[in-house]
Structures are given as C-alpha cells and as structure tokens.
Design an enzyme around this catalytic site. Structure first.
Site, PDB file in Angstrom:
ATOM      1  N   HIS A  21       0.886  -1.175   0.081  1.00  0.00           N
ATOM      2  CA  HIS A  21       0.004  -0.022  -0.012  1.00  0.00           C
ATOM      3  C   HIS A  21       0.791   1.145   0.253  1.00  0.00           C
ATOM      4  O   HIS A  21       1.186   1.690   0.891  1.00  0.00           O
ATOM      5  CB  HIS A  21      -0.756  -0.013   1.134  1.00  0.00           C
ATOM      6  CG  HIS A  21      -1.935   1.131   1.337  1.00  0.00           C
ATOM      7  ND1 HIS A  21      -3.002   1.118   2.170  1.00  0.00           N
ATOM      8  CD2 HIS A  21      -2.166   2.129   0.192  1.00  0.00           C
ATOM      9  CE1 HIS A  21      -3.729   2.310   1.984  1.00  0.00           C
ATOM     10  NE2 HIS A  21      -3.213   2.958   0.864  1.00  0.00           N
ATOM     11  N   HIS A  23       1.348   4.822  -2.869  1.00  0.00           N
ATOM     12  CA  HIS A  23       0.941   5.322  -4.170  1.00  0.00           C
ATOM     13  C   HIS A  23       2.297   6.005  -4.671  1.00  0.00           C
ATOM     14  O   HIS A  23       3.039   6.679  -4.232  1.00  0.00           O
ATOM     15  CB  HIS A  23       0.030   6.596  -3.681  1.00  0.00           C
ATOM     16  CG  HIS A  23      -1.286   5.941  -3.143  1.00  0.00           C
ATOM     17  ND1 HIS A  23      -2.581   5.638  -3.713  1.00  0.00           N
ATOM     18  CD2 HIS A  23      -1.650   5.825  -2.022  1.00  0.00           C
ATOM     19  CE1 HIS A  23      -3.388   5.172  -3.044  1.00  0.00           C
ATOM     20  NE2 HIS A  23      -2.951   5.054  -1.770  1.00  0.00           N
ATOM     21  N   HIS A 203      -9.496   1.013  -1.436  1.00  0.00           N
ATOM     22  CA  HIS A 203      -9.422   1.579  -0.156  1.00  0.00           C
ATOM     23  C   HIS A 203     -10.992   1.803   0.417  1.00  0.00           C
ATOM     24  O   HIS A 203     -11.975   1.778  -0.526  1.00  0.00           O
ATOM     25  CB  HIS A 203      -9.300   3.283  -0.490  1.00  0.00           C
ATOM     26  CG  HIS A 203      -7.821   3.300  -0.745  1.00  0.00           C
ATOM     27  ND1 HIS A 203      -7.163   3.143  -1.937  1.00  0.00           N
ATOM     28  CD2 HIS A 203      -6.845   4.080   0.068  1.00  0.00           C
ATOM     29  CE1 HIS A 203      -5.911   3.375  -1.822  1.00  0.00           C
ATOM     30  NE2 HIS A 203      -5.525   4.035  -0.719  1.00  0.00           N
ATOM     31  N   GLU A 206     -11.581   3.855   5.648  1.00  0.00           N
ATOM     32  CA  GLU A 206     -10.242   4.756   5.994  1.00  0.00           C
ATOM     33  C   GLU A 206     -10.892   5.911   6.766  1.00  0.00           C
ATOM     34  O   GLU A 206     -10.638   6.028   8.172  1.00  0.00           O
ATOM     35  CB  GLU A 206      -9.562   5.170   4.693  1.00  0.00           C
ATOM     36  CG  GLU A 206      -8.497   6.122   5.075  1.00  0.00           C
ATOM     37  CD  GLU A 206      -8.000   6.985   3.841  1.00  0.00           C
ATOM     38  OE1 GLU A 206      -8.434   6.903   2.674  1.00  0.00           O
ATOM     39  OE2 GLU A 206      -6.774   7.592   4.200  1.00  0.00           O
ATOM     40  N   ASP A 285       1.438   7.513   1.474  1.00  0.00           N
ATOM     41  CA  ASP A 285       2.240   8.582   0.757  1.00  0.00           C
ATOM     42  C   ASP A 285       3.285   9.125   1.625  1.00  0.00           C
ATOM     43  O   ASP A 285       3.147  10.058   2.373  1.00  0.00           O
ATOM     44  CB  ASP A 285       1.109   9.550   0.278  1.00  0.00           C
ATOM     45  CG  ASP A 285      -0.032   9.104  -0.117  1.00  0.00           C
ATOM     46  OD1 ASP A 285      -0.135   8.874  -1.309  1.00  0.00           O
ATOM     47  OD2 ASP A 285      -1.243   8.671   0.452  1.00  0.00           O
TER      48      ASP A 285
HETATM   49  N1  ADE Z   1      -4.856   8.209  -2.471  1.00  0.00           N
HETATM   50  C1  ADE Z   1      -3.491   8.305  -1.978  1.00  0.00           C
HETATM   51  N2  ADE Z   1      -3.649   8.495  -0.567  1.00  0.00           N
HETATM   52  C2  ADE Z   1      -4.688   8.072  -0.480  1.00  0.00           C
HETATM   53  C3  ADE Z   1      -5.483   7.724   0.848  1.00  0.00           C
HETATM   54  N3  ADE Z   1      -4.851   7.830   1.788  1.00  0.00           N
HETATM   55  N4  ADE Z   1      -6.994   7.371   0.823  1.00  0.00           N
HETATM   56  C4  ADE Z   1      -7.545   7.309  -0.243  1.00  0.00           C
HETATM   57  N5  ADE Z   1      -6.898   7.685  -1.635  1.00  0.00           N
HETATM   58  C5  ADE Z   1      -5.526   8.112  -1.499  1.00  0.00           C
HETATM   59 ZN    ZN Z   2      -3.776   4.733  -0.182  1.00  0.00          ZN
END
Ligand code: ADE
Ligand code: ZN
Length: 335
Positions: A21, A23, A203, A206, A285
């Site tokens: 996970h 990006h 996703h 969250e 990220d």
């Molecule tokens: N795209 C990049 N980071 C994300 C996140 N934390 N949740 C959903 N989409 C994303």
């Molecule tokens: Zn993500």
C-alpha cells in the site's frame, strides 16, 4: 500500550518484506517536487524543501487530496515516471523491501489530465525494470480508479488500462473520496477488471464507515482492503474480514496525518490483530505524511507491544498477501 522497548530497527530492516500500500505519486519527496516544478515551468508553493514540507501540512483528507493532485500534476513525461518509480523502489529496498505494489492514480492521468497512458506506463515500467536490475527488488502495479470522478470515468480509465495490459499491471484499485459509492455503479468496472484477469483491491473504511468495507467486498470483489480501520465499528464486517481471510493494508502514520484517528494511542491496529484480521503495513504517501515503511513497523511495535516474532509475522503477511507468483513468495519465505 504497556512498556515500550526500543524498536529493533536493524532486525526489522533485515526482514524480507513487501509493501502493498504505497501510491507512486504520493512517494515523491519535496526535493523532487521542486525539480519537477522547475522542469515543467510550474509555480511551486514554496521555494525550498522546508517550505514545501510546511505546505504539506494539511488539516484533513480534502486538503491532503489538493496537495496530492498538485504532485500528480508535476508528472508529465515517461522520464518523470521512470525517475520517481526507481527512486521509491531504491528507498524501499534500503528498508528491506523485496517487493512493492505501487498504486498509480490512473484515473487522474487518463481522465483528468488526458495523458498518454502508454507513456506513463512505459516510464513506470522502465523505473521498475531498472530497480529490479540494479537492486533485485520486485515490483508490480495497481492502477487506481478515482471514485469521486464517477462510474463513467472509472470505465473510461479502465478501457485504457485494459487496452495495454503490461504483465506488471496485476490489479485494479480504488482510491480517493468515496461519498458516491451508493449512487454509482463501480461494481461493473471491477467485474470487467476481474474478467480481464486482474486482481481487485480497494481503499475502504479509512474515513468512511464499516459499510464501505462490506461494499468493497460485495461489489468490487476486493481481495485486499487499503486501510479498513473503520471496519472495527461493525462486528459483522470484522468477522467477514477474519473469516474470508481478506487482508487490510494498514498505514497508521497516514491515518494519524489525515486525522482518521485522533492519536496513535487509539489506533485500532491492535484490535484488528486481536480480531484475527490479516494485516500488512504500508506507508501510503510517505513523504507527505513524514513516514516510511520502517517507521510503520515501529508504529506497529509501539502500538501492539510486539516482539520480534510479531514483526516477522507482519513481514510474512505482506509477502503472502502480495500478488507475486506463488513460487516467488515461497522463495522469499524460504530465504
Ligand atoms: N490516494 C492517495 N492516498 C490516499 C489515501 N490515503 N486514501 C485514499 N486515496 C488515496
Ligand atoms: Zn492509500
């Protein structure tokens, strides 16, 4: 949390592990953001790295996404994509990752920027190949659809992705704000992806509630859930994840930075493990959240009072739940 002993950084680094996970666009560090902005004549929000770091502070998911999409807009050429893919894989390799599944925001590039996906893909693949040749690190790609653009856009992005299925593209994901899941039919896009032989992930849970996780399982056929932390709000969804063996790719540092949890102390990771949910750790990220894969192992160590076996179990989960071939996974486990 009980008494916390020092995190065994070198032990954790040495564990063969996968990151499932992260990006690609969210892996760009502030120095590279400045180089790319200069290269493409884009005005940067700050003149130096410290200023960019300051600008990267957000107060929630919408303001994070604004910054995330600004970074996406810095990526124009195949070389840009090759550079950032290689840079992140090198960084992951330094932390002991043997395999990374890079999420790529395909809906952004294909639908919003109207970019040439062949060029994007060629660049990313070149970065992956160079990292594999230089460092031996394996990598696969998961193009993400963006729910906020709607189902027609998801199909549009998918058409382009399916038209050029490179062997490194092994799955389709879903990432971004998900307010419209109940009004739009994204399930048909995931069905098409599965029929084309792709894995599916999403996703869910969250920022949104537990029903998102059930929806991702039922409608998208998700084989792994990114985050999934809010599943803990519904015992039935928890039971499904545990019984159906659907792993959650959890990123505590991201959850803290995006205020999905008010503090790390109350992060549901220990409860997820106690409930028998298979967890893998990711950094999501990393420069945007000032985190890293190893920092997430440290977060898990502190949160869950883990010992070295506990860290090893998380690393093993990440290999086993990956979309690498069974032979490859066995070779990593035997190493
Ligand atoms: N795209 C990049 N980071 C994300 C996140 N934390 N949740 C959903 N989409 C994303
Ligand atoms: Zn993500």
């Amino acid at each position: 949390m009980g008494d916390v002993t020092d995190f065994p950084t070198e032990f954790a680094r040495a564990l063969p592990k996968a990151e499932l996970h992260v990006h690609l666009e969210g892996s760009v560090d502030p120095a590279t953001m400045l180089v790319l902005a200069e290269r493409h004549g884009i005005e940067a929000p700050a003149a130096n790295e410290a200023g960019i770091r300051e600008w990267l502070r957000f107060d929630g998911f919408p303001s994070f996404l604004e910054r995330y999409f600004w970074v996406c807009g810095l990526l124009k050429t195949a070389d840009d994509f090759a550079h950032i893919a290689h840079a992140y894989l090198s960084h992951a390799h330094e932390q002991g990752a043997v395999h990374v599944e890079l999420h790529v925001s395909s809906s952004y590039h294909i639908v919003e920027r109207e970019a040439d996906w062949s060029e994007v893909l060629a660049g990313v693949v070149a970065g992956c190949e160079r990292a594999e040749a230089d460092l031996g690190i394996s990598s696969l790609l998961i193009p993400d659809l963006s729910p906020h653009l709607g189902a027609d856009a998801a199909h549009q992005a998918l058409d382009v992705v399916l038209a050029e299925l490179h062997p490194r593209v092994v799955g389709i994901g879903m990432g971004g704000p998900a307010d419209n899941w109940r009004t739009e039919d994204f399930g048909s896009a995931f069905r098409r992806a599965r029929e084309a032989g792709l894995h599916t992930v999403s996703h869910a849970g969250e920022h949104g509630p537990a029903w998102e996780v059930a929806h991702a399982l039922d409608e998208f056929g998700a084989e792994r859930i990114q985050h999934g932390i809010r599943a803990m709000g519904d015992p039935d969804v928890v039971a499904r994840l545990a019984e159906e063996g659907v792993a959650c790719d959890v990123c505590p540092g991201s959850n803290l930075a995006l205020a999905a949890v008010p503090s790390l102390d109350v992060h549901p990771l220990p409860a997820m493990l106690d409930a028998g949910i298979t967890v893998t750790l990711g950094s999501d990220d990393p420069p945007l959240f000032a985190t890293s894969l190893l920092a997430e192992y440290e977060n898990a160590w502190n949160l869950c009072d883990l010992d070295e076996d506990g860290l090893r179990d998380l690393a093993i989960n990440s290999l086993v739940e990956s979309f690498a071939s069974t032979d490859q996974i066995e070779a990593w486990l035997d190493a």
